[in-house]
Scaffold this motif. Structure first.
Motif, PDB file in Angstrom:
ATOM      1  N   LYS A  17       0.830  -1.210   0.000  1.00 53.76           N
ATOM      2  CA  LYS A  17       0.000   0.000   0.000  1.00 53.76           C
ATOM      3  C   LYS A  17       0.864   1.261   0.000  1.00 53.76           C
ATOM      4  CE  LYS A  17      -3.926  -2.213   2.319  1.00 53.76           C
ATOM      5  NZ  LYS A  17      -4.860  -2.167   3.475  1.00 53.76           N
ATOM      6  N   GLY A  18       1.936   1.202  -0.797  1.00 56.04           N
ATOM      7  CA  GLY A  18       2.781   2.370  -0.971  1.00 56.04           C
ATOM      8  C   GLY A  18       3.785   2.609   0.139  1.00 56.04           C
ATOM      9  N   ARG A  19       3.846   1.702   1.146  1.00 58.60           N
ATOM     10  CA  ARG A  19       4.795   1.876   2.244  1.00 58.60           C
ATOM     11  C   ARG A  19       5.678   0.644   2.350  1.00 58.60           C
ATOM     12  NH1 ARG A  19       2.473   1.451   6.845  1.00 58.60           N
ATOM     13  NH2 ARG A  19       3.776   2.842   8.121  1.00 58.60           N
ATOM     14  N   THR A  20       6.995   0.877   2.508  1.00 59.94           N
ATOM     15  CA  THR A  20       7.940  -0.229   2.699  1.00 59.94           C
ATOM     16  C   THR A  20       8.414  -0.193   4.142  1.00 59.94           C
ATOM     17  OG1 THR A  20       8.667  -0.066   0.407  1.00 59.94           O
ATOM     18  CG2 THR A  20      10.087  -1.286   1.929  1.00 59.94           C
ATOM     19  N   VAL A  21       8.127  -1.257   4.867  1.00 57.44           N
ATOM     20  CA  VAL A  21       8.426  -1.305   6.301  1.00 57.44           C
ATOM     21  C   VAL A  21       9.526  -2.332   6.550  1.00 57.44           C
ATOM     22  CG1 VAL A  21       7.513  -1.725   8.612  1.00 57.44           C
ATOM     23  CG2 VAL A  21       6.071  -0.632   6.874  1.00 57.44           C
ATOM     24  N   LEU A  22      10.533  -1.923   7.315  1.00 55.55           N
ATOM     25  CA  LEU A  22      11.619  -2.812   7.718  1.00 55.55           C
ATOM     26  C   LEU A  22      11.551  -3.062   9.217  1.00 55.55           C
ATOM     27  CD1 LEU A  22      14.825  -1.475   5.908  1.00 55.55           C
ATOM     28  CD2 LEU A  22      13.576  -3.574   5.399  1.00 55.55           C
ATOM     29  N   ARG A  23      11.928  -4.249   9.608  1.00 50.63           N
ATOM     30  CA  ARG A  23      12.075  -4.552  11.040  1.00 50.63           C
ATOM     31  C   ARG A  23      13.551  -4.358  11.390  1.00 50.63           C
ATOM     32  NH1 ARG A  23      13.479  -8.838  14.417  1.00 50.63           N
ATOM     33  NH2 ARG A  23      12.232  -9.034  16.347  1.00 50.63           N
ATOM     34  N   LEU A  24      13.864  -3.305  12.121  1.00 57.18           N
ATOM     35  CA  LEU A  24      15.244  -2.973  12.453  1.00 57.18           C
ATOM     36  C   LEU A  24      15.595  -3.422  13.867  1.00 57.18           C
ATOM     37  CD1 LEU A  24      15.635   0.662  11.046  1.00 57.18           C
ATOM     38  CD2 LEU A  24      16.162  -1.520   9.918  1.00 57.18           C
ATOM     39  N   THR A  25      16.844  -3.874  14.021  1.00 58.73           N
ATOM     40  CA  THR A  25      17.416  -4.180  15.334  1.00 58.73           C
ATOM     41  C   THR A  25      18.752  -3.441  15.436  1.00 58.73           C
ATOM     42  OG1 THR A  25      18.672  -6.113  14.587  1.00 58.73           O
ATOM     43  CG2 THR A  25      16.362  -6.471  15.223  1.00 58.73           C
ATOM     44  N   GLY A  26      19.528  -3.783  16.439  1.00 61.39           N
ATOM     45  CA  GLY A  26      20.844  -3.171  16.583  1.00 61.39           C
ATOM     46  C   GLY A  26      21.867  -3.675  15.588  1.00 61.39           C
ATOM     47  N   GLU A  27      21.552  -4.746  14.851  1.00 63.70           N
ATOM     48  CA  GLU A  27      22.465  -5.258  13.822  1.00 63.70           C
ATOM     49  C   GLU A  27      22.144  -4.589  12.494  1.00 63.70           C
ATOM     50  OE1 GLU A  27      22.611  -9.472  13.459  1.00 63.70           O
ATOM     51  OE2 GLU A  27      23.412  -9.777  15.483  1.00 63.70           O
ATOM     52  N   PRO A  28      23.093  -3.897  11.882  1.00 63.38           N
ATOM     53  CA  PRO A  28      22.822  -3.222  10.610  1.00 63.38           C
ATOM     54  C   PRO A  28      22.381  -4.200   9.518  1.00 63.38           C
ATOM     55  CG  PRO A  28      24.884  -2.458  11.552  1.00 63.38           C
ATOM     56  CD  PRO A  28      24.455  -3.645  12.361  1.00 63.38           C
ATOM     57  N   VAL A  29      21.499  -3.729   8.639  1.00 59.90           N
ATOM     58  CA  VAL A  29      21.144  -4.448   7.414  1.00 59.90           C
ATOM     59  C   VAL A  29      21.548  -3.566   6.235  1.00 59.90           C
ATOM     60  CG1 VAL A  29      19.279  -5.804   8.405  1.00 59.90           C
ATOM     61  CG2 VAL A  29      18.790  -3.534   7.483  1.00 59.90           C
ATOM     62  N   PHE A  30      21.862  -4.213   5.117  1.00 54.83           N
ATOM     63  CA  PHE A  30      22.312  -3.525   3.912  1.00 54.83           C
ATOM     64  C   PHE A  30      21.237  -3.646   2.838  1.00 54.83           C
ATOM     65  CE2 PHE A  30      25.971  -4.531   6.394  1.00 54.83           C
ATOM     66  CZ  PHE A  30      26.849  -3.472   6.199  1.00 54.83           C
ATOM     67  N   LEU A  31      20.911  -2.539   2.213  1.00 59.07           N
ATOM     68  CA  LEU A  31      19.813  -2.485   1.246  1.00 59.07           C
ATOM     69  C   LEU A  31      20.333  -1.993  -0.099  1.00 59.07           C
ATOM     70  CD1 LEU A  31      17.402  -0.458   3.567  1.00 59.07           C
ATOM     71  CD2 LEU A  31      17.528  -2.944   3.398  1.00 59.07           C
ATOM     72  N   ARG A  32      19.743  -2.532  -1.163  1.00 57.17           N
ATOM     73  CA  ARG A  32      20.025  -2.005  -2.499  1.00 57.17           C
ATOM     74  C   ARG A  32      18.850  -2.326  -3.408  1.00 57.17           C
ATOM     75  NH1 ARG A  32      24.157  -5.639  -6.182  1.00 57.17           N
ATOM     76  NH2 ARG A  32      22.945  -7.559  -6.153  1.00 57.17           N
ATOM     77  N   GLN A  33      18.744  -1.587  -4.481  1.00 62.65           N
ATOM     78  CA  GLN A  33      17.718  -1.875  -5.471  1.00 62.65           C
ATOM     79  C   GLN A  33      18.135  -3.088  -6.283  1.00 62.65           C
ATOM     80  OE1 GLN A  33      17.687   1.911  -7.408  1.00 62.65           O
ATOM     81  NE2 GLN A  33      16.083   2.761  -6.073  1.00 62.65           N
ATOM     82  N   PRO A  34      17.217  -3.978  -6.605  1.00 62.46           N
ATOM     83  CA  PRO A  34      17.578  -5.198  -7.348  1.00 62.46           C
ATOM     84  C   PRO A  34      18.229  -4.866  -8.680  1.00 62.46           C
ATOM     85  CG  PRO A  34      15.326  -5.308  -6.514  1.00 62.46           C
ATOM     86  CD  PRO A  34      15.789  -3.906  -6.318  1.00 62.46           C
ATOM     87  N   ALA A  35      19.191  -5.703  -9.064  1.00 61.61           N
ATOM     88  CA  ALA A  35      19.827  -5.522 -10.369  1.00 61.61           C
ATOM     89  C   ALA A  35      18.797  -5.764 -11.460  1.00 61.61           C
ATOM     90  CB  ALA A  35      20.988  -6.494 -10.517  1.00 61.61           C
ATOM     91  N   PRO A  36      18.840  -4.993 -12.549  1.00 64.30           N
ATOM     92  CA  PRO A  36      17.854  -5.164 -13.637  1.00 64.30           C
ATOM     93  C   PRO A  36      17.995  -6.525 -14.292  1.00 64.30           C
ATOM     94  CG  PRO A  36      19.541  -3.528 -14.211  1.00 64.30           C
ATOM     95  CD  PRO A  36      19.804  -3.933 -12.802  1.00 64.30           C
TER      96      PRO A  36
END
Length: 705
Positions: A686-705
């Motif tokens: 519904k137009g919102r991207t929700v992440l579950r964050l903790t104290g451990e970093p996560v790495f994000l990127r847009q998918p390769a085409p």
């Protein structure tokens, strides 16, 4: 006849008294075998203390090496007073079924005195809760006379200690004690066995380091040794999980024993994704009870061995041996800091005479690693007298800073092809390392900077590297113009606060540079680290007198390390050096537990090594880092410009997980990579991207085409 007997007795008494006087007051030239026990090789270095303490560690009290005319072996002895004590280096066990004997020759200097001998497990803190090793120690107190006597202490070891190591401790319980001719040797094989302790277990993979590159099957093995058939397990259970505890492999089998009382259980797993993988083996009785359980971990990495050298890499560490350097490069380290190199006091023992023997820098270059030098240590011929307390004589400043400049010019000329990053001295605000004034340090920098640039204009000179952020000391140095002779301001970043505290510190440092007229130089964090321990009883503070007490388990250590890199790079830092890559053998059980890789009781990665690999892989070639406004003050979101497109790093400083809505422009879908292994996708709902964050970093990127 009585008169004759009386005369003979008087002569014999006089001879005995003379012999005692000779034994007490004259040196005894013992044969070399006196350094051994029952003809067995001595496992301890420097048994006669002729070369000083060498590798012995001073543990407390008053400890001195004294020239002594009545030494038992040689002419120098170890003198202990005020509960003075020393510990020998960790000794790997040579004979698993042995009785070991620690022997010394000792005497009281005057009056009553007593000596304590102790043999202790070198890894007796932190591993008990993991069931890896059982702590043990044995000690005995001896009353001393003023004549030399030999004292010994024996220790009977279980077979299951064959992966173990131990150290020797010598301590004055009271009085002033002199010690000489120390020996530690195998006395005899252990004649009997004890239940529960008598099955030795070895664990590992096909790689001795237990670190494997992505793309190869993982072969696991459990090797057992049980010389007494009564104590052999009926079954062996081998379990592997991912970093979050999800089971990915289980096998139970009956061991098959060979004539040498060994059994080996081996399995091949399918190719595993990069990550941290804990494993355990349980030895089971016939009724299913667990008799013995051992744990270890292995890592699967995205290998960086084939990456070309990157002079702009921000990812540094401290590493030394060939195997350690190769593993660091595989992990994604871009440059290595070589401490005390070039060491002035060793490499110019006499004015104008140079000895360039040292680390093989060509080997480091072939691996594609950049070398960062840290040079210090004034030779005796060049130094002033110390003015403040320091156990290091070479911490004194040179009488003439031009001598150091000439040495640095010669060093740059010799190492020009391999070294482009030169750090001038180590922690000059600590008298332990620099026994001079701020003015003398700035003069030293001025001389070194001119010499380095004259030989190699492209070389970079890092200065100051203060222990902690010492704004008072730095302000004085900046007012004296140290920044005009620096290419970067170096800092050592040990702290008891979370990584996010660096945001303000970096800003304060830039303001301090501006206040004193600049120029505003790039900031490099040339040494930093957090301890990481799993068991509460090993969480001894690092330098507790200075307040560095942070209780982190190994996963938290991994997370805080990556968070420090991200926060400081986004805050404008040029590079960071993690102290240190491996836990060394002598420090594995003490307060110095910053390493990402464990050497004992068997080689294996800590979570931090896999986290470093994740960070170096996801941020490879990254530039232009900045923090992104996230709305929630506990949410940290950073954007990096990478060659294959932007990447983001996110975490929360809350104690509990946070459901975080990504800001506009990041609706997804996004690929998500977890710190210790595992991937996923964040897609908009519904137009919102929700992440579950903790104290451990996560790495994000847009998918390769």
């Amino acid at each position: 006849m009585c008169k004759y007997a009386t005369a003979v007795m008087a002569v014999l008494l006089a001879m005995t008294t003379l012999a005692e006087a000779i034994m007490t007051n004259m040196p005894v030239t013992s044969p070399e075998t006196e350094r051994k026990s029952d003809g067995q090789p001595n496992l301890l270095p420097n048994s006669s203390f002729e070369a000083g303490l060498m590798e012995w560690e001073v543990c407390g009290g008053e400890v001195q090496i004294e020239t002594c005319t009545n030494a038992y072996h040689g002419t120098r002895v170890l003198r202990l007073a005020g509960r003075g004590s020393v510990g020998a280096p960790w000794i790997n066990l040579r004979e698993p079924k042995a009785v070991y004997e620690l022997s010394v020759w000792a005497r009281s200097v005057k009056g009553d005195a007593s000596l304590v001998l102790e043999l202790q497990n070198a890894l007796n803190r932190g591993l008990q809760s993991k069931n890896l090793l059982k702590p043990w120690s044995v000690s005995e107190t001896f009353a001393l006379k003023e004549t030399w006597q030999r004292f010994s202490l024996t220790l009977q070891l279980p077979v299951a200690s064959y992966l173990d190591a131990f150290r020797s401790v010598i301590r004055a319980a009271n009085g002033v004690v002199e010690v000489d001719a120390v020996a530690l040797a195998v006395k005899e094989e252990r004649p009997s066995y004890r239940p529960a302790e008598d099955v030795a277990v070895g664990l590992g993979t096909q790689e001795a380091s237990n670190v494997l590159p992505q793309g190869v099957p993982v072969r696991l093995f459990a090797e057992l040794y049980a010389p007494d058939p009564r104590y052999r397990p009926e079954n062996v259970l081998l379990i592997v999980t991912d970093a979050d505890g999800r089971e990915i492999f289980r096998r139970q089998a009956k061991p098959e024993w060979d004539a040498a009382s060994h059994a080996r259980m081996e399995d091949e797993l399918k190719e595993l994704a990069p990550g941290f993988y804990p494993a355990r083996v349980a030895l089971l009785a016939g009724d299913g009870r667990t008799l013995v359980e051992k744990k270890f971990a292995f890592g699967v990495l995205v290998s960086h061995l084939d990456d070309p050298a990157d002079p702009e890499s921000p990812f540094g560490t401290m590493a030394g041996s060939s195997n350690e350097l190769r593993l660091a490069k595989m992990t994604g380290v871009g440059f290595v800091r070589r401490v005390w190199f070039p060491k002035w006091s060793r490499m110019e023992p006499e004015r104008g005479t140079y000895d360039w023997t040292g680390p093989d820098l060509d080997e480091i270059a072939k691996l594609g690693l950049v070398v960062q030098s840290q040079s210090a240590s004034t030779p005796e011929w060049a130094r002033l007298e110390k003015r403040f307390f320091s156990p290091m004589p070479d911490s004194a400043p040179p009488r003439d800073v031009a001598d150091y400049g000439r040495f640095m010019g010669a060093a740059v000329r010799h190492y020009k092809a391999q070294v482009k990053l030169w750090e001038i001295w180590n922690e000059p605000n600590a008298t332990f390392y620099w026994n001079g004034s701020v003015t003398e340090y700035v003069d030293l920098v001025r001389s070194a900077y001119a010499a380095v640039k004259a030989e190699d204009p492209e070389a970079q000179v890092w200065t100051c590297s203060t222990w902690n952020i010492d704004t008072n000391w730095l302000g004085q140095a900046m007012a004296l113009g140290v920044l005009k002779h620096s290419d970067a301001l170096a800092q050592h970043g040990y702290r008891k606060t979370p990584p996010e505290s660096w945001e303000k510190d970096l800003q304060d440092l830039r303001e301090l540079m501006k206040k004193h007229g600049g120029p505003v130089r790039p900031i490099v964090i040339s040494e930093f680290g957090y301890q990481g321990v799993d068991a509460p009883d090993t969480n001894t503070p690092y330098l507790p007198e200075f307040g560095f007490k942070v209780k982190l388990d190994e996963r938290q250590q991994a997370a805080w390390m990556v968070r420090t890199y991200v926060v400081t790079l986004a805050g404008g830092a040029r590079a960071l050096v993690w102290y240190k890559f491996s836990e060394s053998r002598e420090n594995n059980a003490g307060p110095d537990i910053h390493g990402l890789y464990r050497v004992l009781p068997l080689p294996q990665p800590k979570p931090g090594l896999v986290a470093y690999n994740t960070m170096a892989t996801c941020l490879k070639g990254a530039r232009g880092a900045k923090r992104v406004a996230a709305g929630d003050p506990t949410a940290h979101l950073y954007r990096f410009e990478c060659p294959d497109g932007p990447r983001w790093v996110a975490w929360t400083t809350r104690d509990k997980p946070l459901s975080f809505t990504l800001p506009a422009g990041m609706e997804g879908p996004l690929e998500v990579r977890k710190l210790l292994g595992g991937t996923g996708q964040a897609a908009p709902v519904k137009g919102r991207t929700v992440l579950r964050l903790t104290g451990e970093p996560v790495f994000l990127r847009q998918p390769a085409p």
